[in-house]
Design a protein around this motif. Structure first.
Motif, PDB file in Angstrom:
ATOM      1  N   PHE A 181       0.894  -1.162   0.000  1.00 23.62           N
ATOM      2  CA  PHE A 181       0.000   0.000   0.000  1.00 23.62           C
ATOM      3  C   PHE A 181       0.932   1.212   0.000  1.00 23.62           C
ATOM      4  O   PHE A 181       1.642   1.426   0.977  1.00 23.62           O
TER       5      PHE A 181
ATOM      6  N   PHE B  60       4.263   0.996   1.831  1.00 16.97           N
ATOM      7  CA  PHE B  60       4.210   0.051   2.939  1.00 16.97           C
ATOM      8  C   PHE B  60       3.937  -1.360   2.419  1.00 16.97           C
ATOM      9  O   PHE B  60       3.004  -1.576   1.638  1.00 16.97           O
TER      10      PHE B  60
ATOM     11  N   ALA C 244       2.567  -4.788   3.129  1.00 23.67           N
ATOM     12  CA  ALA C 244       1.706  -5.483   4.098  1.00 23.67           C
ATOM     13  C   ALA C 244       1.902  -6.996   4.018  1.00 23.67           C
ATOM     14  O   ALA C 244       1.864  -7.697   5.028  1.00 23.67           O
TER      15      ALA C 244
ATOM     16  N   PRO D  29       0.327 -11.629  15.001  1.00 26.16           N
ATOM     17  CA  PRO D  29      -0.231 -10.535  15.790  1.00 26.16           C
ATOM     18  C   PRO D  29      -1.000  -9.541  14.922  1.00 26.16           C
ATOM     19  O   PRO D  29      -0.895  -9.568  13.686  1.00 26.16           O
ATOM     20  N   SER D  30      -1.720  -8.670  15.579  1.00 25.86           N
ATOM     21  CA  SER D  30      -2.518  -7.669  14.888  1.00 25.86           C
ATOM     22  C   SER D  30      -1.631  -6.833  13.956  1.00 25.86           C
ATOM     23  O   SER D  30      -0.532  -6.430  14.333  1.00 25.86           O
ATOM     24  N   GLY D  31      -2.091  -6.632  12.739  1.00 26.61           N
ATOM     25  CA  GLY D  31      -1.379  -5.765  11.803  1.00 26.61           C
ATOM     26  C   GLY D  31      -0.283  -6.458  11.007  1.00 26.61           C
ATOM     27  O   GLY D  31       0.399  -5.818  10.214  1.00 26.61           O
ATOM     28  N   CYS D  32      -0.112  -7.783  11.176  1.00 29.09           N
ATOM     29  CA  CYS D  32       1.001  -8.453  10.489  1.00 29.09           C
ATOM     30  C   CYS D  32       0.683  -8.760   9.022  1.00 29.09           C
ATOM     31  O   CYS D  32       1.552  -9.185   8.270  1.00 29.09           O
ATOM     32  N   GLY D  33      -0.585  -8.585   8.622  1.00 27.64           N
ATOM     33  CA  GLY D  33      -0.922  -8.759   7.208  1.00 27.64           C
ATOM     34  C   GLY D  33      -1.839  -9.936   6.902  1.00 27.64           C
ATOM     35  O   GLY D  33      -2.053 -10.264   5.735  1.00 27.64           O
ATOM     36  N   LYS D  34      -2.426 -10.532   7.926  1.00 23.71           N
ATOM     37  CA  LYS D  34      -3.249 -11.737   7.734  1.00 23.71           C
ATOM     38  C   LYS D  34      -4.469 -11.472   6.853  1.00 23.71           C
ATOM     39  O   LYS D  34      -4.719 -12.191   5.888  1.00 23.71           O
ATOM     40  N   THR D  35      -5.233 -10.428   7.222  1.00 25.73           N
ATOM     41  CA  THR D  35      -6.457 -10.152   6.466  1.00 25.73           C
ATOM     42  C   THR D  35      -6.121  -9.750   5.032  1.00 25.73           C
ATOM     43  O   THR D  35      -6.807 -10.166   4.089  1.00 25.73           O
ATOM     44  N   THR D  36      -5.054  -8.983   4.866  1.00 23.01           N
ATOM     45  CA  THR D  36      -4.654  -8.567   3.518  1.00 23.01           C
ATOM     46  C   THR D  36      -4.353  -9.800   2.665  1.00 23.01           C
ATOM     47  O   THR D  36      -4.769  -9.889   1.506  1.00 23.01           O
TER      48      THR D  36
ATOM     49  N   GLU E 261     -10.576 -14.925  11.398  1.00 22.88           N
ATOM     50  CA  GLU E 261     -10.857 -14.838  12.832  1.00 22.88           C
ATOM     51  C   GLU E 261     -12.339 -15.049  13.130  1.00 22.88           C
ATOM     52  O   GLU E 261     -12.971 -14.220  13.786  1.00 22.88           O
TER      53      GLU E 261
ATOM     54  N   HIS F 274      -5.115 -14.630  15.618  1.00 29.32           N
ATOM     55  CA  HIS F 274      -3.956 -14.207  16.409  1.00 29.32           C
ATOM     56  C   HIS F 274      -3.887 -15.025  17.688  1.00 29.32           C
ATOM     57  O   HIS F 274      -3.068 -14.771  18.548  1.00 29.32           O
TER      58      HIS F 274
HETATM   59  N1  LIG Z   1      -6.224  -0.509   2.274  1.00 28.63           N
HETATM   60  C1  LIG Z   1      -5.120  -0.292   2.999  1.00 28.63           C
HETATM   61  N2  LIG Z   1      -4.366   0.812   2.818  1.00 28.63           N
HETATM   62  C2  LIG Z   1      -3.252   1.037   3.525  1.00 28.63           C
HETATM   63  N3  LIG Z   1      -2.780   0.181   4.474  1.00 28.63           N
HETATM   64  C3  LIG Z   1      -3.497  -0.927   4.705  1.00 28.63           C
HETATM   65  C4  LIG Z   1      -4.691  -1.225   3.983  1.00 28.63           C
HETATM   66  N4  LIG Z   1      -5.171  -2.416   4.434  1.00 28.63           N
HETATM   67  C5  LIG Z   1      -4.312  -2.834   5.385  1.00 28.63           C
HETATM   68  N5  LIG Z   1      -3.298  -1.957   5.562  1.00 28.63           N
HETATM   69  C6  LIG Z   1      -2.176  -2.074   6.490  1.00 28.63           C
HETATM   70  O1  LIG Z   1      -1.557  -3.332   6.306  1.00 28.63           O
HETATM   71  C7  LIG Z   1      -1.181  -3.892   7.545  1.00 28.63           C
HETATM   72  C8  LIG Z   1      -1.776  -5.279   7.679  1.00 28.63           C
HETATM   73  O2  LIG Z   1      -3.170  -5.160   7.854  1.00 28.63           O
HETATM   74  P1  LIG Z   1      -4.104  -6.434   8.024  1.00 28.63           P
HETATM   75  O3  LIG Z   1      -5.508  -5.969   8.126  1.00 28.63           O
HETATM   76  O4  LIG Z   1      -3.801  -7.395   6.937  1.00 28.63           O
HETATM   77  O5  LIG Z   1      -3.586  -7.005   9.412  1.00 28.63           O
HETATM   78  P2  LIG Z   1      -4.112  -8.260  10.253  1.00 28.63           P
HETATM   79  O6  LIG Z   1      -2.940  -9.163  10.446  1.00 28.63           O
HETATM   80  O7  LIG Z   1      -5.325  -8.827   9.638  1.00 28.63           O
HETATM   81  O8  LIG Z   1      -4.443  -7.585  11.661  1.00 28.63           O
HETATM   82  P3  LIG Z   1      -5.661  -7.895  12.703  1.00 28.63           P
HETATM   83  O9  LIG Z   1      -5.221  -9.120  13.478  1.00 28.63           O
HETATM   84  O10 LIG Z   1      -5.657  -6.676  13.564  1.00 28.63           O
HETATM   85  O11 LIG Z   1      -6.922  -8.093  11.932  1.00 28.63           O
HETATM   86  C9  LIG Z   1      -1.637  -2.932   8.622  1.00 28.63           C
HETATM   87  O12 LIG Z   1      -0.530  -2.156   9.021  1.00 28.63           O
HETATM   88  C10 LIG Z   1      -2.667  -2.075   7.921  1.00 28.63           C
HETATM   89  O13 LIG Z   1      -2.692  -0.786   8.452  1.00 28.63           O
END
Ligand SMILES: Nc1ncnc2c1ncn2[C@@H]1O[C@H](COP(=O)(O)OP(=O)(O)OP(=O)(O)O)[C@@H](O)[C@H]1O
Ligand SMILES: [Mg+2]
Length: 380
Positions: free
Chosen positions: A23, A26, A28, A47-54, A169, A202
């Protein structure tokens, strides 16, 4: 048989090659490779923010990969729209339609596929029976418990017979007790249907209990991919050792090496013997020992020869039935160890302040090259 049909038979249900998502500046998801064999339960733990949902959103097609390829049953799906991919996704905040009945919710995807009415009825009844909710078709969503709603959300995807079910999750919104129950149920559901599950969480206990394989994700990368046992007993990195299960941890330096047995002088002033590979004298190292790998003895019954042994005093007793722990202090280092407390008559009467001796062999303790798991988030 065509070449494609052939590869479809032998290919893993899901395969990602060099999958990357950025992104702006950054990263992800950072250059991830993995394959998920047919019919298996694969978890991505991090952990939260590591990129799982992406990562999951790329698999589902809601997010375009910046780089890399996604194959489902050997077929590249990068350019296939989400609704045409043979995958379905269960979301953390389940998106059941509140104004539809249970049966209407489950039949929704089939109606969109123009399946005939009798066929929909048959399939809905069948899937309801398989998730243990026979007869609840006419119920309103509001009449269901949290766990029942979750089963309906999963049934609604499974009825479409996807090649891969993606779960983000799905137990996150449930209370602890229900989560404990649902993680066993989910595993059974996966086994019963034989559908390949890619599950993100997580919660390390969810991943360990349910999965055939777990990928531990940190900062957009997979740090380790293996069976729950491999991650638990042979963590490859400090991050995995700290994130998966509970561990006593010290930082220090390697002062001696004898085969796979290393001696570590910790910053706290303690000396440990542990097992480690590819280390050199002088290396900064992390040493780990799990609470259940530590043995306890009374000071008058100290064993003769131990690799690691410390005179300690009980600071705290954390009673939790079979999972009870002692927190013991090592006065000479002003450090503490968490030790599993065996629920035997011998140790039932241990009290704060009691003197004990804790000990373990080098083979149950792991030494890894030091790394700071939170540093080094890569920018493009
Ligand atoms: N559309 C976007 N634009 C910019 N940054 C993004 C976007 N989507 C996700 N990110 C960033 O990418 C990183 C990973 O986000 P993601 O949602 O994949 O984390 P996650 O592992 O699913 O976290 P959680 O456990 O909190 O759900 C985060 O730092 C988030 O801020
Ligand atoms: Mg997420």
């Amino acid at each position: 048989m065509s070449e494609h049909a052939d590869s479809e038979k032998t290919a893993p249900d899901l395969e990602c090659r060099a999958l990357t998502k950025t992104f702006a500046d950054f990263t992800a998801v950072d250059n991830i490779d993995f394959a998920v064999p047919k019919g298996s339960f694969f978890s991505i733990l991090g952990p939260s923010g590591c990129g799982k949902t992406t990562l999951l959103r790329m698999l589902a097609g809601f997010e375009q990969a910046t780089h890399g390829d996604i194959f489902i049953k050997g077929k590249r799906v990068n350019d296939i729209a989400p609704n045409r991919r043979p995958v379905n996704m269960v979301f953390q905040h389940l998106a059941l339609f509140p104004t539809m009945t249970v049966a209407e919710n489950i039949g929704y995807g089939l109606r969109r596929r123009k399946t005939s009415k009798p066929e929909i009825e048959r399939k809905v009844d069948e899937v309801l029976a398989r998730v243990g909710l026979s007869g609840s078709g006419p119920k309103q969503i509001s009449q269901l418990s949290g766990g029942q709603k979750q089963r309906i959300a999963i049934a609604r995807c499974l009825v479409l017979n996807p090649d891969v079910l993606l779960l983000d999750e799905p137990l996150g919104a449930l209370d602890l007790k229900l989560r404990e129950q649902m993680k066993v149920e989910l595993k059974h559901l996966q086994q019963e249907f034989g559908t390949t599950f890619v599950y993100i969480t997580h919660d390390q206990s969810e991943a360990l209990v349910m999965s055939d394989q777990v990928a531990v994700m940190n900062n957009g990368r997979f740090e380790q991919l293996g069976t729950p046992q491999a991650l638990y007993y042979s963590p490859a990195t400090t991050f995995v050792a700290r994130f998966v299960g509970e561990n006593n941890h010290r930082e220090g330096r390697i002062t001696d090496i004898n085969g796979d047995t290393v001696t570590v002088q910790s910053d706290s002033g303690e000396s440990f013997r542990a097992t480690g590979k590819n280390l050199r004298i002088g290396d900064a190292a992390d040493v780990f020992v799990r609470p259940e790998a530590i043995s306890i003895a009374f000071p008058d019954k100290v064993p003769a020869s131990v690799d690691n042994g410390f005179d300690v005093a009980v600071k705290e007793i954390l009673f939790d039935g079979s999972r009870s722990q002692l927190v013991v202090g090592n006065p000479s280092a002003q450090s503490v160890f968490s030790v599993q407390l065996p629920q035997t008559e011998t140790f039932r009467h241990v009290r704060p302040g009691d003197r004990l001796f804790v000990h373990w062999q080098a083979g149950v303790s792991r030494c890894l090259l030091h790394s700071n798991p939170l540093s080094g988030r890569r920018q493009q």
